[in-house]
Design an enzyme around this catalytic site. Structure first.
Site, PDB file in Angstrom:
ATOM      1  N   ASP A  96      -3.299   8.105  16.660  1.00 59.49           N
ATOM      2  CA  ASP A  96      -2.358   9.145  17.085  1.00 59.49           C
ATOM      3  C   ASP A  96      -3.110  10.111  18.005  1.00 59.49           C
ATOM      4  OD1 ASP A  96      -4.030  10.545  15.456  1.00 59.49           O
ATOM      5  OD2 ASP A  96      -2.494  11.240  14.072  1.00 59.49           O
ATOM      6  N   ASP A 150       1.598  15.144  22.327  1.00 61.34           N
ATOM      7  CA  ASP A 150       2.953  15.634  22.531  1.00 61.34           C
ATOM      8  C   ASP A 150       3.067  17.045  21.960  1.00 61.34           C
ATOM      9  OD1 ASP A 150       2.569  14.657  19.972  1.00 61.34           O
ATOM     10  OD2 ASP A 150       4.603  13.890  19.735  1.00 61.34           O
ATOM     11  N   ASP A 270       4.592   3.419  10.662  1.00 68.25           N
ATOM     12  CA  ASP A 270       3.383   3.786   9.916  1.00 68.25           C
ATOM     13  C   ASP A 270       3.760   4.865   8.928  1.00 68.25           C
ATOM     14  OD1 ASP A 270       3.433   6.056  12.037  1.00 68.25           O
ATOM     15  OD2 ASP A 270       1.939   6.685  10.567  1.00 68.25           O
ATOM     16  N   CYS A 308       4.773 -11.331  -6.842  1.00 70.69           N
ATOM     17  CA  CYS A 308       3.825 -10.910  -5.809  1.00 70.69           C
ATOM     18  C   CYS A 308       2.587 -11.796  -5.852  1.00 70.69           C
ATOM     19  CB  CYS A 308       3.444  -9.445  -6.010  1.00 70.69           C
ATOM     20  SG  CYS A 308       2.268  -8.845  -4.792  1.00 70.69           S
ATOM     21  N   CYS A 310      -0.333 -11.017  -4.432  1.00 71.50           N
ATOM     22  CA  CYS A 310      -1.567 -10.282  -4.128  1.00 71.50           C
ATOM     23  C   CYS A 310      -2.600 -10.482  -5.229  1.00 71.50           C
ATOM     24  CB  CYS A 310      -1.285  -8.802  -3.885  1.00 71.50           C
ATOM     25  SG  CYS A 310      -1.172  -7.798  -5.378  1.00 71.50           S
ATOM     26  N   CYS A 313      -1.868  -8.617  -8.545  1.00 71.59           N
ATOM     27  CA  CYS A 313      -0.821  -9.171  -9.409  1.00 71.59           C
ATOM     28  C   CYS A 313      -1.224 -10.503 -10.022  1.00 71.59           C
ATOM     29  CB  CYS A 313       0.487  -9.298  -8.632  1.00 71.59           C
ATOM     30  SG  CYS A 313       1.229  -7.681  -8.335  1.00 71.59           S
ATOM     31  N   HIS A 338      -2.095  -3.871  -3.812  1.00 70.79           N
ATOM     32  CA  HIS A 338      -0.717  -4.297  -4.097  1.00 70.79           C
ATOM     33  C   HIS A 338       0.289  -3.602  -3.178  1.00 70.79           C
ATOM     34  CE1 HIS A 338       3.035  -5.358  -5.925  1.00 70.79           C
ATOM     35  NE2 HIS A 338       3.345  -4.079  -5.858  1.00 70.79           N
TER      36      HIS A 338
END
Lengths: 405, 427
Positions: A96, A150, A270, A308, A310, A313, A338
């Site tokens: 950013d 900005d 994001d 899940c 992952c 999990c 997770h």
């Protein structure tokens, strides 16, 4: 037109909504959109190592210019060959501009035509972040996508200040583009401003679209405005911005918001929420979130999510995580893995359904699971209606679609 | 569990192996053995995946009950023991009473129980409760409940009481274990207390006979945590020599706590077989990466750089030291940083070298001191992760070198190398 280090190929367009699935190629890696980008504020995604992010197939993450500009600072980052090298992340980065942190974190920030004037929180000295300085720092960091500085106005402010900020944002974009030293390696995105005023937002988008850029961000939202105003501004912005360039909706990351805003035509998102909430012991699931600190999980021997894939999990139970959440840092690693997996899986499902032409069905199923009592948020119902989805008329919609086929 | 000594060096250092654990029969642990220290049943900062990046070998975890006692009810309801409960069933585990990495507050003695200081405050545990906790955790090995609360400055009465209580508790534990279906075949280590008093140590050994211990833990030289890093070897040595001389040779002996590498080598040379990884953890917690020479091998790049010099720690009387440690944790002069570099130090701001040159750990292969400094300066959680991964890797290899050195009769050379390193940093 300059050749930007970004190609954006639309793979499929939803026939009902404004959603699309695309392939964005950046210098460090390919990104499949719509994409959620986890936030690694200070050059590290809190509590996990890059290999874990790669395993989750994360293709792009965020860094914050304000924080990285302070520590370790642009000089060191430049001498290390940029943030990619410094933090050992070989895929894409986005930074950013630093302006948002300055306005939201620092009480004493003062905005002039020159830039954002603020008191350093480290030594109290007066500093000035100009568009040129922001780009200089971002050039040193070396992210694949960088943001213009900005003029950020809180989305709850109205009146002449919003108009001033909108025009200044365009002037600052021109200064950023001029100061940008590495256009062959880094893409500079402008940010659509204009508060909650449709006229100003339209004007802003038009001004920015006159510039030669590879993609656009929609800014100034997710700052405390009502959701009914929020979605209208998103809808309006995506109607104006070109479909063949990525649209990045800044600061959005709740599951429902992601699904709705994909339908409204946004490609990139994001948010710190999934990783921040993990550190407080909250795990994201299809039905919302689980606060693993609650006693009710003490003898719950299931994984966070049985479906899940992952690594958390596959190995750890809610009951065990309950014992270490917010006590041992390991819990932060496990729940963060997770939650990032959850976000990325949600986006993968969105993309796959757009590709298969089943995105509308996906939205119905998603909303039914998230809101089993059918108490859909009014704003989401309204927003989806403008892209031809009526959440309360599932049956008829189905018939309608079948006729379409 | 089976323990066999395969070699006893001239110095009394022993090489051996722990084998035939019921749950993972193929696991072989060579001694001197490093137990991986855990808190809340996880290695600090390291999930299973991160731990695998440090080492894929068999390891035994040390699980301090004090960090688990608040949850034993739930582990019991789970029914398959702490290893599986904590997602670490591939690892064997040994439950100890206190967390040897954290200072145990002195005092607070009760006739029939000991104090465990948990997050919720002080918890009194009697031997019956202790054994029922162990039954719930179903460890592969455990320590008998012990009163090891003695230091050099303990009164004769305190030392005597610690032996009385320890022996009494060991008897109750042995009895309950025998009657327990769950624990009948689980090896239990008995504890030798008696502070710095040889007579009391020998009395403890004598009175423990017949309790069927699978091995011994030498307790009562320190009160865990930082206190263990400041052991005065001159005071420990005579007591320890007599103590070990009176223990059966065919049983393993453990010594807990974050003792320094030099003291560790001395303990090895006296015949201690089992240690824990609290030292690398304690160092990581203060932002330190271990850089002491952990091997005799010439392949390892010698440390060519000039490391910042480190003053010897100020010698403070024990009771003062504890009081001081209570209010600030590691900035005082009694903390000896001679084995580490302090990544919080600004001198590493732009240092592009790895934590330790020549090191093959994940952190050193991938990251610069500069990045780790940045992480510690900004308080990022990845900082302690990377340092812990390095320190644990360094210590696991240190133990491999120790085993090799005993085999090659070179333990003294390893000791000299370490002594030289320390003295070169003291100038």
């Amino acid at each position: 037109m300059t050749r930007h280090p970004l190609t954006f190929q639309v793979l499929a367009q939803c026939k009902t909504t404004k959603a699309k699935c695309s392939r964005m190629t950046l210098p460090h890696h390919v990104v499949e959109t719509p994409v959620f980008m986890p936030v690694g504020t200070q050059g590290s995604l809190k509590g996990i190592v890059p290999e874990q992010l790669e395993q989750l197939n994360c293709q792009i993450m965020l860094g914050n210019t304000y924080h990285l500009g302070n520590r370790p600072g642009p000089d060191l980052l430049e001498s290390c060959g940029g943030l990619h090298n410094f933090m050992g992340w070989s895929r894409n980065l986005l930074t950013d501009s630093g302006g948002f942190q300055m306005v939201s974190l620092l009480e004493l920030a003062e905005i002039t035509e020159e830039g954002v004037k603020f008191k350093s929180p480290y030594d109290g000295s007066e500093c000035l972040l100009t568009p040129e300085r922001s780009i200089e720092i971002q050039n040193a960091i070396g992210a694949d996508i960088i943001m213009q500085l900005d003029d950020v106005v809180s989305s709850t402010v109205s009146g002449p200040r919003v108009e001033e900020a909108m025009h200044r944002t365009t002037r600052w974009l021109d200064r950023c583009l001029k100061a940008h030293k590495r256009p062959e390696a880094q893409n500079l995105f402008p940010i659509v401003q204009g508060g909650l005023d449709p006229k100003l937002r339209t004007e802003s988008a038009k001004q920015l679209m006159d510039r030669d850029v590879a993609g656009f961000a929609i800014g100034g939202l997710s700052g405390g405005e009502g959701k009914d105003q929020f979605w209208k501004m998103v809808h309006l912005s995506t109607d104006l911005l070109p479909n063949d360039k990525p649209r990045y909706l800044m600061g959005v990351g709740f599951a429902t918001d992601l699904v709705v805003c994909c339908a409204l035509g946004c490609d990139m998102f994001d948010c710190v929420f999934p990783t921040r909430t993990a550190r407080f012991g909250c795990a994201l699931v299809e039905t919302g979130q689980l606060n693993l600190k609650l006693k009710s999980f003490a003898q719950d021997f299931r994984p966070i999510d049985e479906n899940c894939e992952c690594s958390t999990c596959r190995r750890y139970t809610r009951a065990y995580l309950h014992t270490i959440a917010t006590v041992e840092t390991v819990a932060c690693n496990l729940i963060t893995v997770h939650n990032v997996a959850y976000q990325l899986k949600l986006m993968r499902n969105i993309r796959e359904n757009i590709l298969k032409g089943t995105f509308v069905d996906f939205i119905f199923n998603f909303m039914d699971t998230m809101y089993p009592k059918k108490d859909f948020p009014v704003w989401a119902t309204d927003a989806l209606r403008v892209v031809n989805i009526d959440l309360h008329e599932r049956g008829s919609m189905h018939k309608h679609q079948q006729v379409d086929c | 569990m089976k323990f066999a000594v395969s070699l006893v060096a001239e110095s009394s250092a022993r090489l051996g192996s722990l084998t035939e654990f019921a749950r993972i029969p193929e696991a072989v642990f060579e001694t001197p053995l490093l137990l991986l220290h855990t808190r809340g049943a996880s290695v600090p900062h390291l999930s299973y995946d991160l731990l695998q990046m440090v080492s894929t070998g068999h390891h035994m975890l040390q699980m301090p009950l004090v960090t688990l006692v608040d949850h034993t009810k739930n582990v019991k309801a789970f029914g398959k023991g702490i290893a599986e409960f904590a997602g670490l069933k591939e690892y064997l585990n040994y439950v100890s009473v206190q967390d040897s990495g954290t200072t145990t507050p002195e005092g607070y003695h009760e006739k029939n129980s000991i104090s465990l200081w948990t997050r919720g405050g002080r918890k009194l545990i009697d031997p019956q409760t202790y054994i029922s906790c162990i039954e719930a955790l179903k460890p592969d090995m455990f320590q008998a409940i012990v009163d090891g609360d003695t230091t050099q400055s303990s009164s004769a009465k305190r030392v005597r009481k610690s032996v009385d209580v320890t022996v009494k508790f060991a008897g109750i534990c042995a009895d309950l274990k025998e009657k327990s279906d769950v624990l009948k075949d689980t090896p239990m280590l008995a504890c030798i207390t008696g502070g710095y008093n040889i007579k009391e140590r020998l009395r403890c050994i004598n009175e423990l006979k017949g309790f069927g211990a699978a091995g011994y833990v030498i307790e009562g030289f320190h009160t865990n945590g930082e206190s263990a890093t400041n052991l005065l070897w001159e005071d420990v040595e005579p007591v320890l020599t007599e103590t070990l001389g009176s223990l059966p040779e065919n049983l393993p002996r453990a010594f807990h706590g974050p003792i320094t590498p030099i003291v560790l080598l001395k303990l090895v040379s006296k015949g201690i077989d089992i240690f824990d990884a609290t030292f690398p953890w304690l160092v990581a917690e203060r932002g330190g990466a271990l850089v002491f020479p952990n091997s005799l091998s010439k392949e390892n790049a010698p440390v060519t750089e000039t490391l910042p010099s480190v003053k010897a720690p100020a010698v403070v009387a024990t009771d003062q030291k504890v009081a001081k440690l209570a209010d600030d944790n590691s900035n005082d002069e009694s903390v000896d940083r001679v084995y580490e570099i302090n990544l919080k130090d600004k001198i590493y701001f732009s240092d592009t070298r790895p934590l330790l040159e020549g090191c093959s750990c994940y952190s050193c292969r991938k990251y610069s001191r500069s990045y780790v400094h940045h992480l510690t300066a900004t308080g990022e959680l990845q900082g302690p992760i990377l340092i812990m991964m390095h320190n644990l890797h360094h210590y696991i290899n240190f133990f491999k070198s120790i085993q090799q050195a005993i085999k090659d009769n070179e333990l003294q050379a390893l000791q000299s190398k370490l002594d030289l390193f320390v003295s070169s940093r003291r100038n």
